[in-house]
Each structure stands twice: as C-alpha cells, then as structure tokens.
Design an enzyme around this catalytic site. Structure first.
Site, PDB file in Angstrom:
ATOM      1  N   ASP A 134      18.466 112.940  46.271  1.00  0.00           N
ATOM      2  CA  ASP A 134      18.309 114.378  46.444  1.00  0.00           C
ATOM      3  C   ASP A 134      17.823 114.649  47.883  1.00  0.00           C
ATOM      4  O   ASP A 134      18.333 114.049  48.824  1.00  0.00           O
ATOM      5  CB  ASP A 134      17.357 114.935  45.382  1.00  0.00           C
TER       6      ASP A 134
ATOM      7  N   TYR B 238      15.468 124.804  50.629  1.00  0.00           N
ATOM      8  CA  TYR B 238      16.908 125.072  50.585  1.00  0.00           C
ATOM      9  C   TYR B 238      17.295 126.066  51.679  1.00  0.00           C
ATOM     10  O   TYR B 238      18.313 125.888  52.359  1.00  0.00           O
ATOM     11  CB  TYR B 238      17.302 125.619  49.214  1.00  0.00           C
TER      12      TYR B 238
ATOM     13  N   HIS C  98      20.902 111.880  37.975  1.00  0.00           N
ATOM     14  CA  HIS C  98      20.350 112.353  39.238  1.00  0.00           C
ATOM     15  C   HIS C  98      18.922 111.862  39.497  1.00  0.00           C
ATOM     16  O   HIS C  98      18.571 111.549  40.625  1.00  0.00           O
ATOM     17  CB  HIS C  98      20.379 113.884  39.246  1.00  0.00           C
TER      18      HIS C  98
END
Length: 455
Positions: free
Chosen positions: A226, A374, A431
């Site tokens: 990630d 983000y 993930h």
C-alpha cells in the site's frame, strides 16, 4: 505531411513518456518543516523518547455513549456486502465492541513492543523498534524498516515481527534474523500530523530515512505494501546506496508500456512475457482489471479531493469509522467476501485485532489526517511526479498475493525495478499481507534477503 509529422511527434512523446526513466537517477533529498508556524532557528531536538499507549475511563465512557446512540439504516434484502458494510452484521460488531472487547487488554498488547517518539522536520514521529531476544553466536541482526498503508497502521506487523526477530522459536530458519523498525506515517495513529500542505510520500520517505540514520543504521532493508510500498520505493530513489534491498507486496507501476498489452495478453501470452498464473490472476480482464477497480476506488476519489469533509463525519462517529475501515478489511482481503452476509471478516481476522486498529484511529482522532495523504499524493498531477518516471536501482523482491486489488505481473514490476531478484506467486492472501499471512510474507522476505546477500 502535417499529419505524418503530428503522428510521429505523438509517437515520440509516448516513447519518451514510458522510457524517460531508464537512466540511473536519484531524487533530490531536500529538507522540510511540517510543524506549526515558521521553522525555529534553534537546532531540532533529536532525542529519542520512550512512549507508551494509554487510555482512560473518560475515553472509554465517551466511546460507549456514542455507540449506544447509533442510528443504523436497515440493509436491503440479500444485499450482503454489495452496498458496503452490511448494517445487520455491524450490529454484531457493535455489540462485541461495547460489551466484550477489552481495550485496556489491547493497550497492554500494543505495549508489548518498545514504542518511541522523536522529532523530525517539526513532527513527533512514532515508531516501534523490536530487537531479537537472542542472536546466534557471531551474528548481527539485519535492520528492516517496515511501513504500513491506509487504513492500516503499525499494528498490522505485530504477528510478523516475532517471525523476523526470533524465527527459530517459531519453527523458521534463523539464517536471517532482523531487528524491525515500524514507524507510523505522519498523521496516522501516534505520529503527529503535518500543519502544512504538501507532506507526500517523498517527504515521508525522507523523514523515515532520517529516522533510520538517527537509530544508527547507515544501511538497511525496507519492506512495504500500500502506501508503504510507495514510501519505501521513494527511499530507494532518494538514497539507493543506503538501501540494501527493497521488498514489496504492492507496486505502483502505472507508467508502464506493458500495461498496453493487457488485452493482447491472453492471445499472445508468451510474446508479452505473461505466465499462465498471470492470466489466471488477471482474468476475466474486464472484471479483474477494470470493473473491480472502479467498484473499490470510490473512497479514493473522495480522499484525493475532499478528505476533510468525510473526515468530519468519521472523526465524530466511532460506528461510522468502524464501518468505513472494516469494509476495506473485508473486500480488500478477498473480493468474493462481498457475497457473504458478514463480509468474511472473521475468516481471516479476529474482532479483537480489527477493533484494535479502529481504536488506534479513534483514540488519536487521525482518520482525517490519514486521508489527507491521498490528497497530497494523488490530488494533483499524480502521473507527472518525478518519482513516477524514475526506475529503482536497488535489489528488489516482490510478493504477488493472489487476492491483491490488482495483480502486477513480473514483467511490469521489472520495468520499474530492473534489479528485481525475487518474484513470488504467493499461495494465498490479499492486500493486508503482513496482517493476514505473516508467515508467508516472513518466508518471502527471508528468501529475498538470502538472494541479495548471495549476489
């Protein structure tokens, strides 16, 4: 003639865009100040201070009051997790959270590893630093920086740490023994959030590099998935001579010529360097490479543009926070879990461990600041960032977990990481690799380090 010139120019630009990062280059190290106000003239305090996670009756009573006042909308019939977190199952989670989950006990679990804080570029950076309980005679531990992502935190590594620092006691080979450093990204958990715009993955990479130097490590291994994958990649681009090896379980390879061969891959698999396993993991292409990404990326559009708006709601409601985060631990672990009434959450994780992650976000009030990462990285000119055009010239290992959001074939990884020495198709997992399959990931890290040190 003008058409031919235009087409030739366009082709030249495409070729340059894809291959301009071929030369061995490094990112400028630079410097930064992310604390409030102007940078002080006095030198920064570089001391490393012990830290302990704590809680209080007031904190818990406030949480319980908020849970008790929850308002839930009934789910549609047979909707399972297709519309997001199923509120019928959420009632079970909330009942456990309110009446059975023992946060004080989990605080003690969090404190079983040594925690520290230190000021870097104006921010209090939190990290855990775990050394081997014992080393074979004549051996030294290998420093390993492990970096988490969103919506995870340093706690994701709690089950893999003993496999790396004390492998023999857990039935693994002790050929490689590590001391593990797991920092919290600024604005996540116990690391202070930036007061200024612009703290992106490159700035975070520089901060973590400074942390490793402060701990006395001139050379170290780095591992991440990630955001951790991007941050560790950036460290290797900033200071390649200090990174002995880079191990990833996710890769950002969007600037890659080979992605254009996707639809020809099934028909000309060998020509484009795809294996049968690649085709299995990417098929059907429309579903795996497009529809699933669109379906799972709604959160990203929000957090890349207006993170503070949704952050107001999530930071005020522990129930909303839990639904928002736990839904990711369902569908990102296995997309098929959307078809289950409980989202499959307890198939791979315990509610205690999941709620511990929620509590770290809740008690620190860091959901909004974590989401800003983000915006800083993808909210503007994502593909034009210099590090996206650059290759990584340190030995690299990659673990391809079959239920990751998107499969990245070896051919794609090798374009960005030309010194790829290890690429593994993992037997299972998604993930949150370190959290879900710690033994598989630990074994692959050790395999990679062994290959690096035999070179």
């Amino acid at each position: 003639m003008w058409l031919e010139i235009l087409l030739a120019s366009a082709l030249g630009l495409v070729i340059y865009w894809f291959f301009s990062g071929d030369k061995e280059d490094t990112l400028p190290l630079g410097d930064g100040w992310w604390g409030p106000g102007a940078r002080p003239t006095a030198p920064e305090d570089e001391s490393i201070r012990p830290f302990k996670v704590e809680t209080s009756d007031e904190e818990l009573n406030d949480l319980y009051r908020r849970i008790e006042k929850v308002r839930l909308t009934p789910p549609l019939e047979n909707s399972r997790f297709h519309y997001g977190f199923n509120s019928s199952y959420l009632k079970k989670v909330l009942s456990y959270w309110r009446d059975e989950f023992d946060w004080r006990k989990q605080v003690a679990v969090l404190n079983k590893y040594p925690h520290f804080k230190t000021k870097i570029e104006g921010l209090d950076i939190h990290f855990i630093h775990v050394k081997p309980p014992q080393l074979p005679a004549g051996r030294t531990a290998k420093p390993l920086l492990m970096v988490h992502g969103w919506p995870g935190c340093f706690f994701e590594f709690y089950n893999i740490i003993p496999l790396l620092t004390d492998p023999k006691s857990h039935g693994l080979s002790d050929e490689h023994v590590f001391e593990v450093i797991c920092p919290s990204i600024p604005g996540y958990g116990y690391s202070e959030a930036s007061s200024k715009k612009g703290l992106n993955s490159v700035a975070t990479a520089r901060i973590f590099y400074k942390l490793m130097l402060r701990l006395g490590f001139q050379e170290f291994y780095a591992q991440g998935g990630d955001w951790g994958s991007l941050i560790c990649t950036n460290i290797a681009q900033l200071v390649p001579s200090h990174v002995k090896g880079l191990h990833l379980n996710m890769a950002f390879v969007v600037r890659n010529f080979h992605t254009l061969t996707l639809f020809l891959g099934p028909r000309f698999r060998k020509l484009f360097g795809y294996t049968e396993r690649d085709m299995e993991l990417m098929s059907p292409l429309k579903e795996k490479m497009f529809y699933s990404l669109i379906r799972e990326s709604g959160y990203m559009h929000i957090q890349c543009t207006k993170p503070d708006t949704v952050g107001c709601a999530l930071n005020d409601s522990p129930v909303g926070l839990a639904a928002y985060i736990l839904e990711k631990f369902s569908t990102w672990t296995n997309s098929d879990f959307r078809d289950l009434e409980d989202g499959g959450l307890e198939r791979k994780f315990s509610l205690d461990n999941l709620l511990t992650i929620i509590m770290i976000y809740w008690t620190t009030g860091t959901i909004t600041t974590s989401q800003r990462f983000y915006k800083e990285n993808m909210g503007h000119s994502f593909l034009s960032d210099r590090h996206q055009r650059m290759k990584v010239h340190v030995p690299t290992g990659f673990a391809a977990f079959p239920c990751e959001l998107m499969h990245v074939p070896e051919k794609w990884v090798k374009v960005k990481y030309p010194k790829l020495v290890s690429y593994s198709y993992m037997a299972r997992g998604g993930h949150f690799a370190a959290f879900e399959e710690p033994e598989l990931l630990a074994q692959d890290i050790c395999k990679f380090v062994g290959q690096v040190e035999r070179q």
